[in-house]
Structure formats: structure tokens, C-alpha cells
Motif scaffolding. Structure first.
Motif, PDB file in Angstrom:
ATOM      1  N   GLN A  92      33.592  40.050  43.479  1.00  0.00           N
ATOM      2  CA  GLN A  92      34.379  38.834  43.649  1.00  0.00           C
ATOM      3  C   GLN A  92      35.833  39.163  43.982  1.00  0.00           C
ATOM      4  O   GLN A  92      36.442  38.521  44.842  1.00  0.00           O
ATOM      5  CB  GLN A  92      34.310  37.980  42.380  1.00  0.00           C
ATOM      6  N   LEU A  93      36.386  40.165  43.302  1.00  0.00           N
ATOM      7  CA  LEU A  93      37.766  40.583  43.561  1.00  0.00           C
ATOM      8  C   LEU A  93      37.918  41.058  45.004  1.00  0.00           C
ATOM      9  O   LEU A  93      38.808  40.597  45.741  1.00  0.00           O
ATOM     10  CB  LEU A  93      38.159  41.691  42.582  1.00  0.00           C
ATOM     11  N   ASN A  94      37.047  41.970  45.427  1.00  0.00           N
ATOM     12  CA  ASN A  94      37.172  42.540  46.760  1.00  0.00           C
ATOM     13  C   ASN A  94      36.850  41.533  47.855  1.00  0.00           C
ATOM     14  O   ASN A  94      37.516  41.515  48.904  1.00  0.00           O
ATOM     15  CB  ASN A  94      36.271  43.768  46.874  1.00  0.00           C
ATOM     16  N   SER A  95      35.873  40.678  47.632  1.00  0.00           N
ATOM     17  CA  SER A  95      35.538  39.662  48.630  1.00  0.00           C
ATOM     18  C   SER A  95      36.677  38.666  48.803  1.00  0.00           C
ATOM     19  O   SER A  95      36.949  38.211  49.923  1.00  0.00           O
ATOM     20  CB  SER A  95      34.258  38.927  48.227  1.00  0.00           C
ATOM     21  N   THR A  96      37.353  38.335  47.698  1.00  0.00           N
ATOM     22  CA  THR A  96      38.482  37.412  47.781  1.00  0.00           C
ATOM     23  C   THR A  96      39.617  38.023  48.589  1.00  0.00           C
ATOM     24  O   THR A  96      40.195  37.365  49.467  1.00  0.00           O
ATOM     25  CB  THR A  96      38.984  37.037  46.377  1.00  0.00           C
ATOM     26  N   LEU A  97      39.973  39.262  48.294  1.00  0.00           N
ATOM     27  CA  LEU A  97      41.066  39.909  49.025  1.00  0.00           C
ATOM     28  C   LEU A  97      40.725  40.033  50.510  1.00  0.00           C
ATOM     29  O   LEU A  97      41.593  39.841  51.379  1.00  0.00           O
ATOM     30  CB  LEU A  97      41.370  41.270  48.418  1.00  0.00           C
ATOM     31  N   ALA A  98      39.468  40.335  50.814  1.00  0.00           N
ATOM     32  CA  ALA A  98      39.047  40.420  52.212  1.00  0.00           C
ATOM     33  C   ALA A  98      39.167  39.058  52.895  1.00  0.00           C
ATOM     34  O   ALA A  98      39.613  38.964  54.049  1.00  0.00           O
ATOM     35  CB  ALA A  98      37.615  40.939  52.302  1.00  0.00           C
ATOM     36  N   LEU A  99      38.781  38.000  52.193  1.00  0.00           N
ATOM     37  CA  LEU A  99      38.870  36.649  52.754  1.00  0.00           C
ATOM     38  C   LEU A  99      40.319  36.245  52.979  1.00  0.00           C
ATOM     39  O   LEU A  99      40.662  35.697  54.040  1.00  0.00           O
ATOM     40  CB  LEU A  99      38.197  35.649  51.801  1.00  0.00           C
ATOM     41  N   LEU A 100      41.182  36.523  52.008  1.00  0.00           N
ATOM     42  CA  LEU A 100      42.596  36.165  52.157  1.00  0.00           C
ATOM     43  C   LEU A 100      43.225  36.915  53.324  1.00  0.00           C
ATOM     44  O   LEU A 100      44.017  36.348  54.085  1.00  0.00           O
ATOM     45  CB  LEU A 100      43.351  36.464  50.863  1.00  0.00           C
ATOM     46  N   ALA A 101      42.879  38.193  53.453  1.00  0.00           N
ATOM     47  CA  ALA A 101      43.420  38.975  54.561  1.00  0.00           C
ATOM     48  C   ALA A 101      42.929  38.432  55.902  1.00  0.00           C
ATOM     49  O   ALA A 101      43.689  38.368  56.877  1.00  0.00           O
ATOM     50  CB  ALA A 101      43.027  40.442  54.400  1.00  0.00           C
ATOM     51  N   LYS A 102      41.664  38.028  55.953  1.00  0.00           N
ATOM     52  CA  LYS A 102      41.105  37.470  57.184  1.00  0.00           C
ATOM     53  C   LYS A 102      41.783  36.157  57.556  1.00  0.00           C
ATOM     54  O   LYS A 102      42.114  35.926  58.731  1.00  0.00           O
ATOM     55  CB  LYS A 102      39.602  37.256  57.016  1.00  0.00           C
ATOM     56  N   LYS A 103      42.001  35.306  56.556  1.00  0.00           N
ATOM     57  CA  LYS A 103      42.633  34.010  56.804  1.00  0.00           C
ATOM     58  C   LYS A 103      44.136  34.147  57.022  1.00  0.00           C
ATOM     59  O   LYS A 103      44.764  33.286  57.652  1.00  0.00           O
ATOM     60  CB  LYS A 103      42.372  33.063  55.631  1.00  0.00           C
ATOM     61  N   GLY A 104      44.741  35.195  56.460  1.00  0.00           N
ATOM     62  CA  GLY A 104      46.169  35.416  56.621  1.00  0.00           C
ATOM     63  C   GLY A 104      47.043  34.570  55.731  1.00  0.00           C
ATOM     64  O   GLY A 104      48.267  34.519  55.915  1.00  0.00           O
ATOM     65  N   ARG A 105      46.418  33.931  54.739  1.00  0.00           N
ATOM     66  CA  ARG A 105      47.199  33.039  53.876  1.00  0.00           C
ATOM     67  C   ARG A 105      46.438  32.741  52.601  1.00  0.00           C
ATOM     68  O   ARG A 105      45.269  32.348  52.648  1.00  0.00           O
ATOM     69  CB  ARG A 105      47.505  31.735  54.600  1.00  0.00           C
TER      70      ARG A 105
END
Length: 207
Positions: free
Chosen positions: A82-95
Motif C-alpha cells: 500500500q505504501l509503495n503503490s501510493t507513492l507510485a500513484l502520487l508520482a504518476k499523477k504529479g500531485r
């Protein structure tokens, strides 16, 4: 006493470049961390000067510390994925922002968490194990999130969670949770019963 901002810097990660902001409870010394991307990280900037942070919902995850899952890759829970998937999602979205809350074991602390694990080894589920130790099923609080999100000029929240209790906690603090993004990752044979218990007994949402 609420937490106070202490320091901020850049943090390059395998997922991308984040801003890291540290907050501390002046009485207990307990620290909490915000990892954010695409947000204003400056306590001198008024919300009116950060329109992009306030006009549209911001992806936010409240992630409680899990040493065994986050650092050691434990398969007993889904916290690390969950931690890593969230950081990956935030980086992809840029915000967005991940608030890393130092509330190990749903707030019961690491020693009690391992004691609860021992009871789970005997066949008790994650909720009953806490109760058998004389502890609450979930001892976490979220008042620090209000200070942290205000610091980041976040007004509208798109909360990354399967747990309705987190939505209710933020709403009770006066935060505007306008959307929810589900997060179903890290399921495996070792944590299947754990996830099932959260869904059946702790109101976690399956979809």
C-alpha cells in the motif's frame, strides 16, 4: 497540543522526487511525516496564493507506520505494498500527499503488535488478538492530519483508503473529503485472513 512543523527538504525516491515535511508533537516528541508532490510546501504561503492546491481534490493517503511491512516486507499485512503503490500513484499523477503517521500496529505499538501476532499464530484474528491483550481494536487518532494538510494547503481531499473510519475521522475534524480512491494491493495467502477480518469485522470496503 497539536503537532508543529519542524523542517522540510527534497527526498528523491525510487518512485520520484518528493517533498518531505516533518511535524512533531512538542510534548511527546512524536514525529509524523508528509511526503508530497506538486503541492506548496511553505508555511508562509497563504491558501489564496496556492489555488492549484485548493481548487481541486488532492490525493491523500493516511498511512500508519508498519515497521514489519514497510521496512521488512512482511507478508502478514498489506501495508508495504500500500505504501509503495501510493507513492507510485502520487508520482504518476504529479500531485498529492502521503501522511506517514507514527502509530505502529493500529496505535498499540510494536511490542504489543508482536504479542498480537503470537496470538494470531494460535488462530485468533487480528481484531480478537488486540482485544485479548486488553487493547482496543484500533487505537489510532488523526488530529495531526488537520495540521499537516493545512500546512500543505490541501482543502479538498480525495482519500486513498479502503477504511471508512479514516474518512469519518477527517470529516469530524472539518476536512472536506469529496472523493475516495480504493487501494487493493498486496493480497497473498499469508494475509488473506487478515484482509478478510478487516472487511467483515472492521468495515473495510472490498471495492
Amino acid at each position: 497540543m497539536p503537532v508543529e512543523f519542524v523542517a522540510a527538504s527534497k527526498l528523491p525516491t525510487k518512485h520520484g522526487l518528493f517533498d518531505i515535511s516533518v511535524f512533531q508533537d512538542p510534548e511527546s516528541g512524536q514525529e509524523h511525516i508528509a511526503l508530497s508532490i506538486g503541492l506548496v510546501v511553505d508555511p508562509s504561503v497563504a491558501p489564496s496564493d496556492a489555488a492549484i492546491s485548493t481548487s481541486i481534490p488532492t490525493l491523500v493517503r493516511l498511512h500508519s507506520e508498519c515497521l514489519t511491512g514497510d521496512a521488512f516486507g512482511s507478508l502478514r499485512c498489506d501495508c508495504g505494498p500500500q505504501l509503495n503503490s501510493t507513492l507510485a500513484l502520487l508520482a504518476k499523477k504529479g500531485r498529492g500527499a502521503l501522511l506517514y503517521l507514527r502509530q505502529e500496529g493500529r496505535g498499540i505499538g510494536l511490542p504489543n503488535k508482536i504479542r498480537a501476532y503470537a496470538l494470531q499464530d494460535q488462530g485468533h484474528d487480528t481484531l480478537d488478538a488486540n482485544l485479548m491483550l486488553g487493547l482496543p481494536a484500533d487505537a489510532r487518532t488523526y488530529e495531526m492530519c488537520q495540521v499537516m494538510l493545512n500546512f500543505l494547503n490541501v482543502q479538498k481531499v480525495n482519500l486513498i483508503t479502503n477504511n471508512p473510519a479514516k474518512i469519518e475521522a477527517l470529516v469530524a475534524l472539518g476536512l472536506d473529503v469529496v472523493e475516495r480512491t480504493p487501494l487493493h494491493v498486496g493480497e497473498n495467502p499469508h494475509n488473506a485472513a487478515y484482509i478478510e477480518t478487516k472487511q467483515k469485522r472492521m468495515r473495510h470496503i472490498k471495492a
